[in-house]
Design a protein around this motif. Structure first.
Motif, PDB file in Angstrom:
ATOM      1  N   GLY A 158     -84.745 -44.254 -46.937  1.00  0.00           N
ATOM      2  CA  GLY A 158     -85.479 -42.961 -46.433  1.00  0.00           C
ATOM      3  C   GLY A 158     -86.775 -43.210 -47.543  1.00  0.00           C
ATOM      4  O   GLY A 158     -87.613 -42.839 -46.875  1.00  0.00           O
ATOM      5  N   MET A 159     -86.663 -43.872 -49.217  1.00  0.00           N
ATOM      6  CA  MET A 159     -88.050 -44.434 -49.276  1.00  0.00           C
ATOM      7  C   MET A 159     -88.821 -45.309 -49.118  1.00  0.00           C
ATOM      8  O   MET A 159     -90.124 -45.252 -48.591  1.00  0.00           O
ATOM      9  N   LEU A 160     -87.648 -46.256 -47.876  1.00  0.00           N
ATOM     10  CA  LEU A 160     -88.600 -47.071 -47.029  1.00  0.00           C
ATOM     11  C   LEU A 160     -89.247 -46.280 -45.603  1.00  0.00           C
ATOM     12  O   LEU A 160     -90.422 -46.744 -45.807  1.00  0.00           O
ATOM     13  N   THR A 161     -88.538 -45.067 -45.192  1.00  0.00           N
ATOM     14  CA  THR A 161     -89.352 -44.531 -44.378  1.00  0.00           C
ATOM     15  C   THR A 161     -90.285 -44.315 -44.750  1.00  0.00           C
ATOM     16  O   THR A 161     -91.287 -43.891 -43.868  1.00  0.00           O
ATOM     17  N   ARG A 162     -90.566 -43.383 -45.965  1.00  0.00           N
ATOM     18  CA  ARG A 162     -91.446 -42.714 -46.550  1.00  0.00           C
ATOM     19  C   ARG A 162     -92.636 -44.062 -46.573  1.00  0.00           C
ATOM     20  O   ARG A 162     -94.293 -43.265 -46.462  1.00  0.00           O
ATOM     21  N   PHE A 163     -92.387 -44.832 -47.246  1.00  0.00           N
ATOM     22  CA  PHE A 163     -93.081 -46.027 -47.311  1.00  0.00           C
ATOM     23  C   PHE A 163     -94.088 -46.848 -46.244  1.00  0.00           C
ATOM     24  O   PHE A 163     -95.342 -46.517 -46.477  1.00  0.00           O
ATOM     25  N   LEU A 164     -93.822 -46.666 -45.445  1.00  0.00           N
ATOM     26  CA  LEU A 164     -94.059 -46.926 -44.204  1.00  0.00           C
ATOM     27  C   LEU A 164     -94.425 -45.856 -43.994  1.00  0.00           C
ATOM     28  O   LEU A 164     -95.827 -46.420 -43.403  1.00  0.00           O
ATOM     29  N   VAL A 165     -94.781 -44.981 -43.592  1.00  0.00           N
ATOM     30  CA  VAL A 165     -95.085 -43.761 -42.762  1.00  0.00           C
ATOM     31  C   VAL A 165     -96.443 -43.706 -43.490  1.00  0.00           C
ATOM     32  O   VAL A 165     -97.896 -42.798 -42.936  1.00  0.00           O
ATOM     33  N   ASP A 166     -96.765 -43.377 -45.096  1.00  0.00           N
ATOM     34  CA  ASP A 166     -97.052 -43.274 -45.969  1.00  0.00           C
ATOM     35  C   ASP A 166     -98.895 -44.758 -45.742  1.00  0.00           C
ATOM     36  O   ASP A 166     -99.538 -44.814 -45.587  1.00  0.00           O
ATOM     37  N   VAL A 190     -95.342 -59.723 -38.485  1.00  0.00           N
ATOM     38  CA  VAL A 190     -94.184 -58.637 -39.061  1.00  0.00           C
ATOM     39  C   VAL A 190     -92.658 -59.609 -38.969  1.00  0.00           C
ATOM     40  O   VAL A 190     -92.039 -59.518 -37.454  1.00  0.00           O
ATOM     41  N   TYR A 191     -91.659 -59.692 -40.323  1.00  0.00           N
ATOM     42  CA  TYR A 191     -89.866 -59.671 -40.064  1.00  0.00           C
ATOM     43  C   TYR A 191     -89.797 -59.059 -40.663  1.00  0.00           C
ATOM     44  O   TYR A 191     -90.146 -58.359 -41.554  1.00  0.00           O
ATOM     45  N   ALA A 192     -88.061 -58.837 -40.641  1.00  0.00           N
ATOM     46  CA  ALA A 192     -86.946 -58.148 -41.424  1.00  0.00           C
ATOM     47  C   ALA A 192     -85.628 -59.098 -42.031  1.00  0.00           C
ATOM     48  O   ALA A 192     -85.276 -59.518 -40.462  1.00  0.00           O
ATOM     49  N   ILE A 193     -85.934 -58.191 -42.523  1.00  0.00           N
ATOM     50  CA  ILE A 193     -84.271 -59.009 -44.280  1.00  0.00           C
ATOM     51  C   ILE A 193     -83.874 -57.748 -43.466  1.00  0.00           C
ATOM     52  O   ILE A 193     -83.400 -57.383 -44.586  1.00  0.00           O
ATOM     53  N   VAL A 194     -82.448 -57.595 -42.873  1.00  0.00           N
ATOM     54  CA  VAL A 194     -81.747 -56.568 -42.959  1.00  0.00           C
ATOM     55  C   VAL A 194     -79.808 -56.571 -43.459  1.00  0.00           C
ATOM     56  O   VAL A 194     -79.998 -57.311 -42.455  1.00  0.00           O
ATOM     57  N   ASN A 195     -79.794 -55.915 -44.111  1.00  0.00           N
ATOM     58  CA  ASN A 195     -78.306 -56.426 -44.805  1.00  0.00           C
ATOM     59  C   ASN A 195     -77.217 -55.567 -44.396  1.00  0.00           C
ATOM     60  O   ASN A 195     -77.614 -54.621 -45.104  1.00  0.00           O
ATOM     61  N   CYS A 196     -75.861 -55.421 -44.132  1.00  0.00           N
ATOM     62  CA  CYS A 196     -74.768 -54.490 -44.849  1.00  0.00           C
ATOM     63  C   CYS A 196     -73.811 -54.724 -44.889  1.00  0.00           C
ATOM     64  O   CYS A 196     -73.651 -55.749 -44.913  1.00  0.00           O
ATOM     65  N   GLY A 197     -73.353 -53.879 -45.846  1.00  0.00           N
ATOM     66  CA  GLY A 197     -71.565 -53.943 -45.995  1.00  0.00           C
ATOM     67  C   GLY A 197     -70.258 -54.291 -44.727  1.00  0.00           C
ATOM     68  O   GLY A 197     -69.344 -54.334 -45.063  1.00  0.00           O
ATOM     69  N   SER A 223     -90.971 -50.723 -33.744  1.00  0.00           N
ATOM     70  CA  SER A 223     -91.902 -49.837 -34.337  1.00  0.00           C
ATOM     71  C   SER A 223     -92.584 -49.583 -35.036  1.00  0.00           C
ATOM     72  O   SER A 223     -93.730 -49.565 -34.093  1.00  0.00           O
ATOM     73  N   PHE A 224     -92.135 -49.472 -36.364  1.00  0.00           N
ATOM     74  CA  PHE A 224     -94.300 -49.421 -36.777  1.00  0.00           C
ATOM     75  C   PHE A 224     -94.382 -50.871 -36.538  1.00  0.00           C
ATOM     76  O   PHE A 224     -96.051 -50.235 -36.559  1.00  0.00           O
ATOM     77  N   SER A 225     -94.192 -51.642 -36.324  1.00  0.00           N
ATOM     78  CA  SER A 225     -95.178 -52.833 -35.641  1.00  0.00           C
ATOM     79  C   SER A 225     -96.105 -52.089 -35.330  1.00  0.00           C
ATOM     80  O   SER A 225     -97.280 -52.377 -34.939  1.00  0.00           O
ATOM     81  N   ARG A 226     -95.690 -51.796 -33.848  1.00  0.00           N
ATOM     82  CA  ARG A 226     -96.369 -51.350 -32.695  1.00  0.00           C
ATOM     83  C   ARG A 226     -97.621 -50.524 -33.339  1.00  0.00           C
ATOM     84  O   ARG A 226     -98.585 -50.066 -32.682  1.00  0.00           O
ATOM     85  N   HIS A 227     -97.227 -49.849 -33.810  1.00  0.00           N
ATOM     86  CA  HIS A 227     -97.495 -48.621 -34.445  1.00  0.00           C
ATOM     87  C   HIS A 227     -99.155 -49.362 -35.499  1.00  0.00           C
ATOM     88  O   HIS A 227    -100.836 -48.273 -35.348  1.00  0.00           O
ATOM     89  N   LEU A 228     -98.735 -50.087 -35.823  1.00  0.00           N
ATOM     90  CA  LEU A 228     -99.521 -50.344 -36.798  1.00  0.00           C
ATOM     91  C   LEU A 228    -100.447 -51.749 -35.725  1.00  0.00           C
ATOM     92  O   LEU A 228    -101.331 -52.520 -36.367  1.00  0.00           O
ATOM     93  N   ASN A 229     -99.962 -52.285 -34.654  1.00  0.00           N
ATOM     94  CA  ASN A 229    -101.353 -53.270 -33.487  1.00  0.00           C
ATOM     95  C   ASN A 229    -100.591 -54.465 -34.201  1.00  0.00           C
ATOM     96  O   ASN A 229    -100.992 -55.617 -33.851  1.00  0.00           O
ATOM     97  N   ALA A 230     -99.544 -54.289 -35.194  1.00  0.00           N
ATOM     98  CA  ALA A 230     -98.629 -55.645 -35.440  1.00  0.00           C
ATOM     99  C   ALA A 230     -98.073 -56.638 -34.505  1.00  0.00           C
ATOM    100  O   ALA A 230     -97.855 -55.897 -34.330  1.00  0.00           O
ATOM    101  N   GLU A 231     -97.758 -57.735 -34.934  1.00  0.00           N
ATOM    102  CA  GLU A 231     -96.882 -58.294 -34.177  1.00  0.00           C
ATOM    103  C   GLU A 231     -95.430 -58.471 -34.506  1.00  0.00           C
ATOM    104  O   GLU A 231     -95.333 -59.158 -35.663  1.00  0.00           O
TER     105      GLU A 231
END
Length: 228
Positions: A77-85, A102-109, A125-133
């Motif tokens: 949740g805190m990352l979602t808030r961070f990106l929206v802000d 933009v790159y993502a590294i995501v890990n799960c259990g 989607s976040f990247s598109r909203h910022l016109n980033a690639e």
């Protein structure tokens, strides 16, 4: 010299974070002679009220790498808030750098890395909203095990693939005209059965609950379910 901003978004504060470890592995592959590297810890950013400073660093970035654990099959949740802000911050200033990668590294259990896919789509989607690639994601199954048992023989192939993924990320960052890449899936192959893996994971939750004064049955509570 171009700027790379590495964003660690683990909710852990004083404990060693698997997401941060992966981020440092990725960062170590990036050529320091060509790129300056800035690390941002999302939780500390909120706690120390340094959002404006960190957003300014992101706004200067040529490359953004975001590393986080899967929470309820999506972003913490805190990352979602961070990106929206941050999007609000950029929109208010009208300075969206279209050259940002933009790159993502995501890990799960869970052992299956594809469970991380929806979270990667959110970053896309976040990247598109910022016109980033958005370039690609590294999706890691059994993240904590990948770090804890990385020296074990049964982890050799998975660790090699992980190192190869971060090498590919570093090469893509440095390339001026790079072709589109598919996300990279990394699955740890355990020498024991998956039912045993899930059983041991469940025991870990019970142990953690007891440390926090809870009983096993309280892990199954549904406080937001409507009373019938």
């Amino acid at each position: 010299m171009k700027d790379v901003v590495l964003v660690s978004a683990s909710p852990k504060l004083n404990e060693r974070s698997t997401s941060k470890e992966f981020l440092e592995m990725a960062g170590s592959r990036i050529n320091s002679d060509l790129f300056s590297k800035t690390f941002i810890d999302v939780r500390k950013s909120f706690l120390t009220h340094s959002l404006a400073e960190d957003f300014a660093a992101l706004a200067r970035a040529d490359v953004i790498i975001i590393s986080f654990p899967l929470y309820y099959f999506c972003l913490p949740g805190m990352l979602t808030r961070f990106l929206v802000d941050y999007q609000t911050y950029c929109t208010a200033r009208g300075k969206l750098n279209k050259q940002v990668k933009v790159y993502a590294i995501v890990n799960c259990g869970f052992p299956e890395p594809e469970i991380n896919l929806e979270a990667v789509r959110v970053i896309q989607s976040f990247s598109r909203h910022l016109n980033a690639e958005f370039r690609f994601g590294v999706l890691i199954g059994g993240g904590s095990m990948m770090v804890a048992a990385k020296e074990a023989p049964f982890m050799k192939k998975a660790v090699q693939k992980l190192n190869s993924a971060f090498a590919s990320m570093a090469a893509d960052i440095q390339a001026e005209n790079s072709t589109m890449m598919e996300s990279i899936y990394i699955e740890a192959k355990y020498p024991f059965s998956r039912p045993l893996y899930y059983f041991m994971g469940g025991r870990g939750w019970i142990t953690m609950a007891r440390k926090n004064g809870l009983k096993k049955k309280e892990l199954y509570r549904k406080p937001y379910r409507m009373n019938e």
